[in-house]
Design an enzyme around this catalytic site. Structure first.
Site, mmCIF file in Angstrom:
data_model
loop_
_atom_site.group_PDB
_atom_site.id
_atom_site.type_symbol
_atom_site.label_atom_id
_atom_site.label_comp_id
_atom_site.label_asym_id
_atom_site.label_seq_id
_atom_site.Cartn_x
_atom_site.Cartn_y
_atom_site.Cartn_z
ATOM 1 N N ASP A 292 -35.151 13.430 -0.161
ATOM 2 C CA ASP A 292 -34.139 14.415 -0.484
ATOM 3 C C ASP A 292 -32.779 13.716 -0.297
ATOM 4 O O ASP A 292 -32.374 12.919 -1.136
ATOM 5 C CB ASP A 292 -34.358 15.595 0.478
ATOM 6 C CG ASP A 292 -33.529 16.817 0.166
ATOM 7 O OD1 ASP A 292 -33.379 17.147 -1.002
ATOM 8 O OD2 ASP A 292 -33.042 17.461 1.125
ATOM 9 N N GLU B 220 -44.350 8.347 2.169
ATOM 10 C CA GLU B 220 -43.603 9.580 2.462
ATOM 11 C C GLU B 220 -43.833 10.617 1.359
ATOM 12 O O GLU B 220 -44.031 10.266 0.196
ATOM 13 C CB GLU B 220 -42.111 9.225 2.613
ATOM 14 C CG GLU B 220 -41.147 10.394 2.751
ATOM 15 C CD GLU B 220 -41.293 11.208 4.028
ATOM 16 O OE1 GLU B 220 -42.423 11.630 4.321
ATOM 17 O OE2 GLU B 220 -40.272 11.450 4.711
ATOM 18 N N ASP B 221 -43.796 11.888 1.736
ATOM 19 C CA ASP B 221 -44.026 12.951 0.758
ATOM 20 C C ASP B 221 -42.855 13.126 -0.192
ATOM 21 O O ASP B 221 -43.003 13.140 -1.399
ATOM 22 C CB ASP B 221 -44.350 14.284 1.461
ATOM 23 C CG ASP B 221 -43.315 14.673 2.522
ATOM 24 O OD1 ASP B 221 -42.367 13.912 2.780
ATOM 25 O OD2 ASP B 221 -43.478 15.767 3.107
ATOM 26 N N PHE C 104 -36.461 23.943 -3.445
ATOM 27 C CA PHE C 104 -37.280 23.737 -2.255
ATOM 28 C C PHE C 104 -38.747 23.894 -2.636
ATOM 29 O O PHE C 104 -39.177 24.945 -3.087
ATOM 30 C CB PHE C 104 -36.904 24.683 -1.118
ATOM 31 C CG PHE C 104 -37.438 24.181 0.192
ATOM 32 C CD1 PHE C 104 -36.693 23.310 0.972
ATOM 33 C CD2 PHE C 104 -38.718 24.523 0.612
ATOM 34 C CE1 PHE C 104 -37.213 22.789 2.154
ATOM 35 C CE2 PHE C 104 -39.242 24.006 1.795
ATOM 36 C CZ PHE C 104 -38.480 23.141 2.563
ATOM 37 N N ARG D 212 -48.706 24.195 3.701
ATOM 38 C CA ARG D 212 -49.169 22.820 3.521
ATOM 39 C C ARG D 212 -50.475 22.778 2.733
ATOM 40 O O ARG D 212 -50.748 21.821 2.010
ATOM 41 C CB ARG D 212 -49.386 22.129 4.870
ATOM 42 C CG ARG D 212 -48.103 21.795 5.624
ATOM 43 C CD ARG D 212 -48.396 20.835 6.768
ATOM 44 N NE ARG D 212 -47.337 20.813 7.759
ATOM 45 C CZ ARG D 212 -46.224 20.081 7.670
ATOM 46 N NH1 ARG D 212 -46.028 19.308 6.638
ATOM 47 N NH2 ARG D 212 -45.316 20.125 8.621
HETATM 48 P P1 IMP Z 1 -34.107 13.680 3.707
HETATM 49 O O1 IMP Z 1 -33.866 13.017 5.023
HETATM 50 O O2 IMP Z 1 -33.006 14.620 3.321
HETATM 51 O O3 IMP Z 1 -34.445 12.701 2.587
HETATM 52 O O4 IMP Z 1 -35.316 14.663 3.888
HETATM 53 C C1 IMP Z 1 -36.609 14.269 3.818
HETATM 54 C C2 IMP Z 1 -37.491 15.206 4.609
HETATM 55 O O5 IMP Z 1 -37.040 16.576 4.499
HETATM 56 C C3 IMP Z 1 -38.871 15.167 4.053
HETATM 57 O O6 IMP Z 1 -39.645 14.257 4.766
HETATM 58 C C4 IMP Z 1 -39.348 16.589 4.224
HETATM 59 O O7 IMP Z 1 -39.939 16.715 5.502
HETATM 60 C C5 IMP Z 1 -38.114 17.430 4.189
HETATM 61 N N1 IMP Z 1 -37.882 18.037 2.861
HETATM 62 C C6 IMP Z 1 -36.865 17.787 2.014
HETATM 63 N N2 IMP Z 1 -36.945 18.529 0.907
HETATM 64 C C7 IMP Z 1 -38.059 19.285 1.043
HETATM 65 C C8 IMP Z 1 -38.693 20.273 0.202
HETATM 66 O O8 IMP Z 1 -38.272 20.618 -0.914
HETATM 67 N N3 IMP Z 1 -39.836 20.825 0.694
HETATM 68 C C9 IMP Z 1 -40.351 20.493 1.910
HETATM 69 N N4 IMP Z 1 -39.793 19.579 2.715
HETATM 70 C C10 IMP Z 1 -38.660 18.970 2.286
HETATM 71 MG MG MG Z 2 -41.375 14.498 5.749
#
Ligand code: IMP
Ligand code: MG
Length: 205
Positions: A130, A126-127, A179, A192
């Site tokens: 958050d 995963e990238d 962000f 991207r």
């Molecule tokens: P989570 O479910 O809150 O952990 O969010 C994870 C997903 O939200 C990641 O897979 C990203 O697609 C997106 N995301 C969260 N923070 C960022 C950010 O700073 N930049 C771009 N995408 C983000």
């Molecule tokens: Mg993602």
């Protein structure tokens, strides 16, 4: 497991004009947080950590799964650098999070090849993490299957925002609560292809 994540939370960011950035992106970025070179270097170290971990396991049938679309770049750099004695295959998963009103938050998880999962050592790639809800949903979905093991590799961790607990075996960087875009990460499908990890200006959000 393996090397420690690099913590850039307290590090002063780079100025955008210190880097070669596509002209159309320049004015949208607040700063460059991590350069492409630093990211690539860390991905190589993660590849070593992952290789070492799976080399010690019996069975060794690694199925690396890219979380679309943000992790594509990370995945594409990481997997050719993996080196261990065992079977290896690649797959993808899509996770779409719908956050509605009060508390209404669900994530739809779709593995492209569901018949590949059983019996394998799954590595979810995963990238960014958050709040953790996306990865949690992916891991919960895997409960419907019978993998040999499940681990997670995440390139960027925004720990300050975590809402649900997720066990991550391999972490690239700890980053501040900003962000970020680039190195595969988007805002509304843009940025991207920015080479580096940049902080998006608040005025763009
Ligand atoms: P989570 O479910 O809150 O952990 O969010 C994870 C997903 O939200 C990641 O897979 C990203 O697609 C997106 N995301 C969260 N923070 C960022 C950010 O700073 N930049 C771009 N995408 C983000
Ligand atoms: Mg993602």
């Amino acid at each position: 497991m393996g090397s420690s994540p690099i913590d850039v939370r307290e590090r002063p960011p780079y100025a955008v004009d210190q880097f070669r950035v596509k002209t159309e992106y320049e004015s949208d970025l607040e700063s460059i947080l991590i350069s492409e070179g630093e990211i690539e270097n860390r991905v190589a170290a993660l590849a070593d950590d992952i290789s070492e971990e799976y080399a010690t396991r019996s069975g060794r049938e690694l199925y690396a799964v890219c979380v679309l679309k943000g992790a594509m770049r990370f995945f594409g750099s990481l997997t050719p650098q993996l080196d261990f004695d065992g079977a290896f295959s690649e797959g993808v998963v899509r996770a779409d999070r719908y956050s509605g009103g009060e508390g209404a938050d669900r994530t739809e998880v779709r593995f492209l090849e569901r018949d590949m999962i059983d019996g394998k050592d799954i590595l979810i790639v995963e990238d960014i993490i958050d709040e953790g809800r996306t990865l949690r949903a992916i891991l919960e979905r895997l409960d419907d299957y019978d993998p040999n093991s499940v681990e997670v590799a995440v390139l960027f961790d925004k720990e300050a925002r975590r809402a649900v607990d997720v066990d991550i075996a391999f972490t690239g960087f700890h980053i501040p609560d900003e962000f970020v875009v680039g190195y595969g990460l988007d805002y509304d499908e843009e940025y991207r292809n920015l080479r580096h990890l940049g902080v998006l200006k608040d005025s763009r959000l």
